[in-house]
Design a protein around this motif. Structure first.
Motif, mmCIF file in Angstrom:
data_model
loop_
_atom_site.group_PDB
_atom_site.id
_atom_site.type_symbol
_atom_site.label_atom_id
_atom_site.label_comp_id
_atom_site.label_asym_id
_atom_site.label_seq_id
_atom_site.Cartn_x
_atom_site.Cartn_y
_atom_site.Cartn_z
ATOM 1 N N ARG A 74 9.018 59.998 30.794
ATOM 2 C CA ARG A 74 8.958 61.546 31.463
ATOM 3 C C ARG A 74 7.304 61.569 31.425
ATOM 4 O O ARG A 74 7.017 62.386 32.417
ATOM 5 N N GLU A 75 6.688 61.133 30.328
ATOM 6 C CA GLU A 75 5.020 61.679 30.437
ATOM 7 C C GLU A 75 4.401 60.554 31.331
ATOM 8 O O GLU A 75 3.044 61.056 31.485
ATOM 9 N N HIS A 76 4.759 59.669 31.798
ATOM 10 C CA HIS A 76 4.026 58.657 32.586
ATOM 11 C C HIS A 76 4.799 58.242 33.964
ATOM 12 O O HIS A 76 4.597 57.073 34.220
ATOM 13 N N LEU A 77 5.719 59.176 34.320
ATOM 14 C CA LEU A 77 6.335 59.102 35.708
ATOM 15 C C LEU A 77 5.229 58.773 36.939
ATOM 16 O O LEU A 77 5.801 57.868 37.814
ATOM 17 N N TYR A 78 4.130 59.280 36.798
ATOM 18 C CA TYR A 78 3.339 59.089 38.088
ATOM 19 C C TYR A 78 2.415 58.136 37.741
ATOM 20 O O TYR A 78 1.298 57.750 38.512
ATOM 21 N N GLU A 79 2.536 57.437 36.780
ATOM 22 C CA GLU A 79 1.640 56.383 36.351
ATOM 23 C C GLU A 79 2.460 55.092 35.397
ATOM 24 O O GLU A 79 2.301 54.780 34.486
ATOM 25 N N ALA A 80 3.414 54.696 36.231
ATOM 26 C CA ALA A 80 4.517 54.014 35.566
ATOM 27 C C ALA A 80 3.844 52.649 35.572
ATOM 28 O O ALA A 80 3.032 52.018 36.462
ATOM 29 N N ASN A 81 4.272 51.882 34.688
ATOM 30 C CA ASN A 81 3.994 50.327 34.271
ATOM 31 C C ASN A 81 4.812 49.726 35.168
ATOM 32 O O ASN A 81 6.163 49.854 35.465
ATOM 33 N N ASN A 82 4.730 47.958 34.978
ATOM 34 C CA ASN A 82 5.483 47.269 35.361
ATOM 35 C C ASN A 82 6.820 47.046 35.041
ATOM 36 O O ASN A 82 7.779 46.680 35.521
ATOM 37 N N THR A 83 7.099 47.308 33.712
ATOM 38 C CA THR A 83 8.414 47.225 32.794
ATOM 39 C C THR A 83 9.136 48.248 33.406
ATOM 40 O O THR A 83 10.353 48.106 33.529
ATOM 41 N N TRP A 84 8.672 49.478 33.554
ATOM 42 C CA TRP A 84 9.670 50.691 33.988
ATOM 43 C C TRP A 84 9.950 50.313 35.474
ATOM 44 O O TRP A 84 10.921 50.771 35.987
ATOM 45 N N LEU A 85 8.928 49.772 36.346
ATOM 46 C CA LEU A 85 9.294 49.568 37.734
ATOM 47 C C LEU A 85 10.233 48.562 37.962
ATOM 48 O O LEU A 85 11.131 48.831 38.694
ATOM 49 N N LEU B 262 1.302 50.099 43.288
ATOM 50 C CA LEU B 262 0.528 51.444 43.257
ATOM 51 C C LEU B 262 1.498 52.506 43.520
ATOM 52 O O LEU B 262 2.119 52.681 44.478
ATOM 53 N N PHE B 263 1.725 53.352 42.298
ATOM 54 C CA PHE B 263 3.154 54.034 42.423
ATOM 55 C C PHE B 263 2.945 55.324 43.321
ATOM 56 O O PHE B 263 3.487 55.546 44.402
#
Length: 763
Positions: free
Chosen positions: A607-618, A732-733
């Motif tokens: 939730r705190e990094h939705l607009y700066e997601a990392n590769n694991t979450w993607l 690039l999110f």
């Protein structure tokens, strides 16, 4: 005297007009100078008039000079008048030519658009494309827009497969049906009543759609059914299944007006036993029966195995006989052409956010202000009528974590961007009105530049044309200003007595009904929702046409995703019918069916990094989306099919292509070979329960297309993953390609992620 001799007075200069006035030529002077004098001078031009004296000669020369100047002025004024007249005529001709071309020109001319290097103008939609489109044979394009390989072997096949006789000449009687509900309820109910007529061997009168009757203020050009669907196509498509007539015989019409025919309010999902033992005896006795269907479906969705042919009859009704009327089809086709005009694929997105669905599942706290109060008011109304069994106040956050609330447009936008769709992807918002208005869709507009709907792709005159000629309602144009609401406390305030006696509250400020803010202004005035006006009933009929247009566009879309697949009664909604139609017509087309509970878990975990997601979450989001393409179809057979057969018409209405079984059996363990992919597709079809082989004539057509696909797959294997198809916009999110930010992932990492996903999808 000396002053006069030194400065003698100058003689006054008289004009020709004044000289004639002095000589008593005044009565006809204006007429003479205006009309006669120019002609007299022109006639005597070149002739010298005799002079008797110097004074008369000077008078004549003055008159002649003044007349010449006056004639020139008249000629100039006449020329200006002709120039103005010619200009007006040319303007009128140009306007007439413009409207004629706009009215009678070819559709291709009316859909003309101007394409420049970076923008296209179509009506009010001005899309902007900065990123190049992927190569259609590249892995990135296949992953985003390509077909689902596991479902490529499924083909539509709703023809009878066993003994199936034509309708008998002697019928049991006439069945007249009145259908209530929304678009998806009407579509499901019509397919059910056709099957009921077949079971009872009855003659079906074209159903009456209650929301499109003449009392709702719609155009008198259309009857109830014909307002949305094509009656002739409906009758012709079912000629081998059921006898269909447009109206009752005259003798039965009069009985219906007098309410002398038996009527049944059919329960939802009634069994064939109900019709054979309750409706058929009455039908045989009175030769006519009226069925009132109000809950969207009057026959159980899953029938016994020996009635499987009736399931295919449902498919023939819903996917072949129920064709929208010509004006609606033409407008929907125009919208699809305008969406494809830029030469790019598009996504159809159905938010599924209706007030009834939000109230049924208790999702009021997802909104703010008056919208939350409106949802709670609707839930209280549903509890009083037994539609909702739970409590009035429900924890909306718990409902959302359980997957019982719709995905908000912002969440859907985040998921699409995480899957890899660039910011300039075309997204068509379908499914009618979105509760909360455009404010709810604002985050989606911020993430994607080209978010459109039917209003931005059509002119207002095109939408008005499909409504027909409608009568102006008095409520639209009030003849007298609305009266002021009188406040009863004013008299009490005046007669309250001397102070310090406590006084009642002061009288309220006068309120004008037309000044109440929005259609929801009654919330602050009363606990009861006001009855719908004739204008609102007409708008409800218009919504059926809007949803019919959105239905066709969603079925034709390259990708479809839904935010919610349940209606205000906990049953499959508009999006479920679209997904079922796509599964029947083109099973391999990309249709995302994300599991809301799993999606919410992924969103809350980052939730705190939705607009700066990392590769694991993607990677987690993309894996879930890929699984939803096939697993979602499997889950629909359990979640949606028991309530609505049309939401999952498989395996009854599908067949599997035979393919090249010899190559599949002799293929090596190479997972990328086309024959192995074909065997995997056949195994996937078997997992869906499709065992019927397609007929020979279908295999011949499918063999050619499969060869082309295999050739494309061979070319895809030769494509280098570093050919530039993988853009930085994937990693690039939410940053554009020419910008940099904290969430940017470089091209090498994006390419590695793409390579890993391609290998996993091949496995």
């Amino acid at each position: 005297f000396l002053s006069l001799t030194r400065n003698p007075p100058r003689p006054k200069h008289y004009t020709a007009r004044e000289r004639l006035q002095q000589q008593n030529y005044y009565p006809h002077l204006d007429f003479y100078f205006s009309f006669l004098l120019p002609f007299s001078l022109s006639g005597s031009r070149g002739k010298e008039k005799p002079n008797n004296s110097g004074e008369s000669s000077g008078l004549w020369r003055g008159m002649k000079g003044e007349a010449n100047s006056y004639s020139k002025l008249v000629v100039m004024k006449s020329k200006l008048k002709w120039v103005g007249l010619v200009g007006l005529i040319l303007s009128a001709l140009s306007l007439f030519l413009h409207f004629t071309l706009a009215r009678f020109s070819d559709p291709g001319v009316s859909d003309y658009y101007y394409q420049s290097s970076s923008s296209i103008t179509i009506f009010s939609w001005r899309p902007v494309f900065e990123l190049p489109l992927f190569h259609k044979t590249g892995p990135s394009y296949r992953r985003l827009w390509g077909p689902v390989r596991k479902l490529e072997s499924l083909h539509p096949f709703a023809n009878p497969r066993g003994p199936y006789s034509v309708p008998r000449s002697e019928s049991s009687g006439y069945i007249f049906v009145r259908i209530q509900g929304g678009f998806h309820d009407i579509r499901s109910s019509i397919s059910d009543v056709v099957v009921v007529a077949r079971i009872l061997n009855a003659t079906l009168v074209i159903p009456e759609i209650q929301s499109t009757t003449s009392s709702k203020g719609i155009s008198s050009e259309f009857k109830s059914f014909a307002y949305v669907y094509n009656e002739d196509q409906f009758t012709a498509a079912l000629v081998k299944d059921v006898k269909v007539v447009k109206t009752l015989p005259k003798s039965l019409k009069s009985a219906r007006r007098k309410k002398e025919i038996p009527s049944f309010r059919v329960p939802r999902s009634a069994s064939p036993y109900y019709y054979l033992h309750h409706v058929l005896p009455v039908l045989n006795k009175h030769s006519v029966a009226e069925l009132v269907v109000s809950d969207g479906g009057c026959l159980q969705a899953i029938l016994p195995p020996h009635l499987e042919e009736y399931q295919r009859l449902r498919c023939r009704v819903a996917f072949h006989a129920l064709v929208f009327r010509q004006e609606v089809q033409e407008l929907a086709t125009k919208i699809v052409h305008r969406l494809r005009a830029p030469g790019r694929p598009f996504i159809a997105y159905d938010p599924g956010m209706t007030r009834e669905a939000l109230a049924y599942y208790g999702c009021a706290e997802l909104f703010q202000d008056v919208h939350s109060e409106l949802i709670q008011h609707k839930r209280a109304w549903m509890r009083r009528r037994g539609i909702v069994k739970g409590k009035l106040s429900v924890n909306s956050e718990e409902q959302r974590l359980n997957g019982s609330c719709p995905l908000m447009p912002e969440e859907v936008g985040i998921l699409l961007r995480a899957y890899g769709y660039p910011w300039d992807t075309i997204i068509y918002v379908s499914g009618g009105e979105v509760f909360g208005g455009q404010r709810t869709l604002t985050p989606l507009h911020a993430m994607f530049e080209n978010v459109v709907d039917r209003t931005s792709l059509t002119a207002s005159s095109e939408l008005t044309r499909i409504y027909g000629r409608e009568v102006n309602l008095d409520s639209q144009f009030p003849r007298t200003p609305p009266s002021i609401v009188q406040v009863k406390k004013a008299e009490v305030w005046r007669s309250a007595g001397p102070r310090p006696r406590p006084l009642p509250p002061p009288p309220a400020r006068p309120k004008y009904p037309h000044n109440i803010e929005g259609w929801w202004g009654w919330v602050a005035e009363s606990d009861n929702e006001p009855e719908s006006s004739v204008m609102e009933l007409r708008t409800n009929a218009h919504k059926l046409l809007w949803e019919a247009i959105d239905y066709m566009v969603s079925v034709e879309a390259d990708v479809f995703i839904s935010g919610f697949d349940r209606d205000g009664k906990g049953r499959p909604n508009f999006a479920s019918l679209v997904m079922g139609h796509r599964l029947y017509l083109s099973a391999a087309s990309k249709t995302f069916r994300p599991v809301r509970k799993e999606v919410v878990r992924l969103l809350e975990g980052n939730r705190e990094h939705l607009y700066e997601a990392n590769n694991t979450w993607l990677k987690s989001v993309r894996q879930h989306f890929r699984k939803s393409l096939f697993d979602g179809a499997m889950n629909a057979s359990v979640a949606s099919k028991p309530s609505s057969f049309l939401s999952h018409p498989v395996p009854e209405c599908s067949c599997v292509g035979s393919g090249n079984t010899e190559e599949a059996s002799a293929a090596s363990h190479d997972a990328s070979s086309p024959s192995t992919l074909a065997s995997h597709a056949q195994s996937a079809a078997a997992a869906l329960g499709v065992k019927e082989r397609c007929p020979k004539w279908m295999d011949d057509d499918n063999e050619t297309s499969s060869r082309l696909k295999d050739k494309e797959n061979d070319e895809d294997d030769e494509v280098d993953n570093d050919d530039g198809d993988v853009l930085s916009s994937f990693g690039l999110f939410f940053e554009r390609s020419n910008e940099s930010g904290g969430g940017e992932v470089n091209k090498e990492e994006a390419a590695q992620l793409e390579d890993q996903e391609e290998s996993e999808s091949a496995e």
